[in-house]
Design an enzyme around this catalytic site. Structure first.
Site: not given
Length: 198
Positions: A158, A144
């Site tokens: 995401d 991330d």
């Protein structure tokens, strides 16, 4: 626009299309595949670049403090939930990928094709991390790197999942099936269908 009762709506896939073929609408499936594979590639390239350029570096401001680059590794699901169930999450993601691919065979609606393409890119993008990144197969941590104020760090996969889910919810609330037909138990009769992509 409502089609004549009992007459299927032409989705622009040509008069030679048959429901008995492997794909309900090859052109629409190609849209699904194009969206899914393109966004999957973008997600994977972005993660490689994030690891290469953000490791051991302070946060990088893209839009002031509103959007920053901050590298982190997430063993869990969205919002860092289920961090002790990485293997189970990898298995569930594998099943979800198969389900999306199976559903894509029946798609005749461009909206559904894009939505499922987004879901495919998002699910497989994070699944690839779980399969191939440290600490090992099925236990890999998801990369991330996008950070908003007061929001968990996330990635492009995401974003794809969230947008895909939103598009699917819109179609479900509108009562539009994968083939673009209107599903309304109270008003529609068998054979009624609508064109949702006009």
């Amino acid at each position: 626009m409502q089609a004549a009762r009992g007459t299927p709506v032409d989705r622009g896939d040509g008069p030679d299309e048959t429901r008995s073929s492997l794909l309900a609408a090859p052109r629409t499936w190609l849209l699904f595949a194009g969206v899914g594979l393109s966004l999957l590639a973008i997600d994977q390239v972005a993660k490689v670049l994030a690891v290469r350029h953000l490791t051991d570096r302070p946060d990088v401001e893209l839009v002031g403090e509103v959007l920053q680059l901050h590298l982190t590794y997430n063993p869990g699901a969205a919002f860092s939930l289920g961090t002790r169930f990485t293997v189970a999450l990898a298995v569930l993601a594998s099943v979800a990928t198969v389900v999306v691919l199976w559903l894509s065979r029946r798609v005749r609606s461009r909206w559904w094709a894009v939505a499922l393409g987004l879901m495919f890119a998002g699910i497989t993008g994070n699944l690839a991390d779980r399969l191939f990144r440290d600490p090992g197969p099925l236990r890999g941590h998801v990369v991330d790197f996008l950070m908003l104020p007061n929001w968990p760090v996330f990635n492009i996969a995401d974003m794809c999942i969230n947008v895909g889910v939103a598009m699917i919810l819109v179609q479900v609330l509108r009562g539009i099936a994968l083939d673009g037909s209107k599903v309304d138990a109270e008003k529609a009769e068998p054979g009624d269908s609508v064109e949702d992509d006009a």
